[in-house]
Enzyme design. Structure first.
Site, PDB file in Angstrom:
ATOM      1  N   ASP A  87       0.842  -1.205   0.000  1.00 51.06           N
ATOM      2  CA  ASP A  87       0.000   0.000   0.000  1.00 51.06           C
ATOM      3  C   ASP A  87       0.881   1.260   0.000  1.00 51.06           C
ATOM      4  O   ASP A  87       0.866   2.024   0.944  1.00 51.06           O
ATOM      5  CB  ASP A  87      -0.946  -0.005   1.224  1.00 51.06           C
ATOM      6  CG  ASP A  87      -0.227  -0.056   2.562  1.00 51.06           C
ATOM      7  OD1 ASP A  87       0.922  -0.559   2.627  1.00 51.06           O
ATOM      8  OD2 ASP A  87      -0.797   0.432   3.566  1.00 51.06           O
ATOM      9  N   HIS A 101       9.510  -0.409   8.956  1.00 50.44           N
ATOM     10  CA  HIS A 101       8.594  -1.558   8.945  1.00 50.44           C
ATOM     11  C   HIS A 101       8.728  -2.412   7.672  1.00 50.44           C
ATOM     12  O   HIS A 101       9.123  -3.574   7.730  1.00 50.44           O
ATOM     13  CB  HIS A 101       7.153  -1.067   9.077  1.00 50.44           C
ATOM     14  CG  HIS A 101       6.901  -0.249  10.297  1.00 50.44           C
ATOM     15  ND1 HIS A 101       7.011  -0.762  11.563  1.00 50.44           N
ATOM     16  CD2 HIS A 101       6.552   1.047  10.459  1.00 50.44           C
ATOM     17  CE1 HIS A 101       6.724   0.175  12.454  1.00 50.44           C
ATOM     18  NE2 HIS A 101       6.448   1.287  11.812  1.00 50.44           N
TER      19      HIS A 101
HETATM   20  C1  BDR Z   1       2.690  -0.574   8.600  1.00 48.04           C
HETATM   21  O1  BDR Z   1       1.602   0.326   8.408  1.00 48.04           O
HETATM   22  C2  BDR Z   1       1.832   1.134   7.279  1.00 48.04           C
HETATM   23  O2  BDR Z   1       1.616   2.474   7.592  1.00 48.04           O
HETATM   24  C3  BDR Z   1       3.265   0.949   6.896  1.00 48.04           C
HETATM   25  O3  BDR Z   1       3.436   1.077   5.489  1.00 48.04           O
HETATM   26  C4  BDR Z   1       3.595  -0.425   7.390  1.00 48.04           C
HETATM   27  O4  BDR Z   1       3.252  -1.403   6.434  1.00 48.04           O
HETATM   28  C5  BDR Z   1       3.348  -0.284   9.917  1.00 48.04           C
HETATM   29  O5  BDR Z   1       2.480  -0.525  10.987  1.00 48.04           O
HETATM   30 CA    CA Z   2       2.785  -0.766   4.113  1.00 50.83          CA
END
Ligand code: BDR
Ligand code: CA
Length: 317
Positions: A11, A246
């Site tokens: 995303d 992340h």
């Molecule tokens: C996740 O949430 C999204 O905002 C980031 O892209 C990542 O995949 C982190 O909690």
């Molecule tokens: Ca993400």
């Protein structure tokens, strides 16, 4: 060296963009497709960003399949432009496609995921770093995926680290907890790259200063990251432009699993109420008889940050 074949469900999103460029910059991996999902923004915006990223990287040979616009059961109640920018790409002005010919393939993401994995049994690693809606829909279309997929690596969830969108939930699982429950209950070869490790791997101004002087991928990441750094400063008070890595950490696991360690625990996902999206691991191995996931708990954080930085710095030079 035979390359690990990756389907990337995403995303984008600043950290998603870092993960995709990291994958494209890594000789251990071959990205065979990108599928998009709502999450950090609408699926219209995340699909545009995926197409633009592959165009930027000179990889329009990789198909993009557009996926879910909303969670399976709940209404769409949260996107994260406050973290990733109005364009979800750090406010660099990506409000349109970079080229008029860019477009997703005709098949929806869930169908594309199911067909690609079934066409190559035992070969495809699905790396999913957004809400798990496309993955759950693919499993509903084709339950044999459970045995045909090589591994499913998700960025999401947490065992013992506090949540990042509620006291107990990580954003991707909170976004579509019913989809997450389908994925965790399916009996897949599932690896959870949760906040337990992704919040240990920090990158900061020193890494981004290096990337600013590097090749095209590095310069691009240095361009998109300031808004994301500011969001981390506001939210957590991080110093020195620190961010949590992340999605690139999930991709780093696909590249170099030996930099991580974890445990297999039976899992359950809470779908409703104040613990919506919480992942519960049976760490005593006594209480749950649900399918197990390999939950990453330890990471060589400096080496993962270094791997991400070096790969991005070298690529597109
Ligand atoms: C996740 O949430 C999204 O905002 C980031 O892209 C990542 O995949 C982190 O909690
Ligand atoms: Ca993400």
């Amino acid at each position: 060296m035979s390359r690990k074949r990756i389907l990337f469900d995403t995303d984008p999103g600043v950290d998603d963009a870092m993960a995709l460029l990291l994958a494209l910059a890594s000789p251990e991996l071959e990205v065979v497709g990108v599928t998009t999902v709502f999450g950090n923004s609408t699926v219209e915006a995340t699909t545009r960003n995926a197409l633009n990223l592959l165009h930027f990287a000179g990889r329009t040979d990789i198909p993009v399949a557009r996926g879910a616009a909303r969670p399976m059961v709940l209404p769409l109640d949260r996107t994260a432009e406050h973290v990733h920018g109005e364009d979800a790409m750090g406010n660099i002005g990506w409000h349109a496609l970079l080229h008029p010919d860019l477009k997703p393939i005709d098949r929806p993401a869930a169908q594309f995921i199911a067909a690609t994995i079934m066409a190559h049994p035992g070969e495809i690693t699905l790396v999913a770093v957004g809400p798990l809606t496309n993955v759950a829909l693919a499993l509903q279309l084709e339950p044999r995926l459970v045995h045909a997929v090589r591994e499913v690596v998700i960025m999401g969830g947490t065992v013992s680290t506090p949540g990042n969108v509620s006291p107990v939930a990580e954003a991707n699982l909170y976004a579509d907890p019913h989809a997450a429950a389908v994925v965790f209950n399916a009996g897949l070869p599932l690896t959870m790259v949760g906040l337990d490790v992704t919040m240990q791997v920090k990158m900061d101004d020193s890494h981004f200063a290096r990337l600013r002087q590097a090749g095209r991928f590095g310069q691009f990441v240095a361009q998109i990251v300031p808004f994301y750094q500011e969001a981390h400063r506001r939210r957590y008070g991080y110093p020195n432009g620190q961010i949590d890595t992340h999605d690139p950490s999930a991709m780093a696991y696909a590249i170099a699993p030996s930099l991580f360690a974890g445990e297999r625990w039976s899992m359950t996902v809470v779908t409703d109420g104040p613990a919506r999206g919480m992942t519960i691991a049976d760490r005593r191995r006594r209480f749950l008889n649900t399918p197990a996931a390999y939950c990453l708990m330890h990471v060589d954080a400096p080496r993962v940050a270094q791997l991400i930085t070096e790969r991005l710095a070298a690529a597109g030079a």
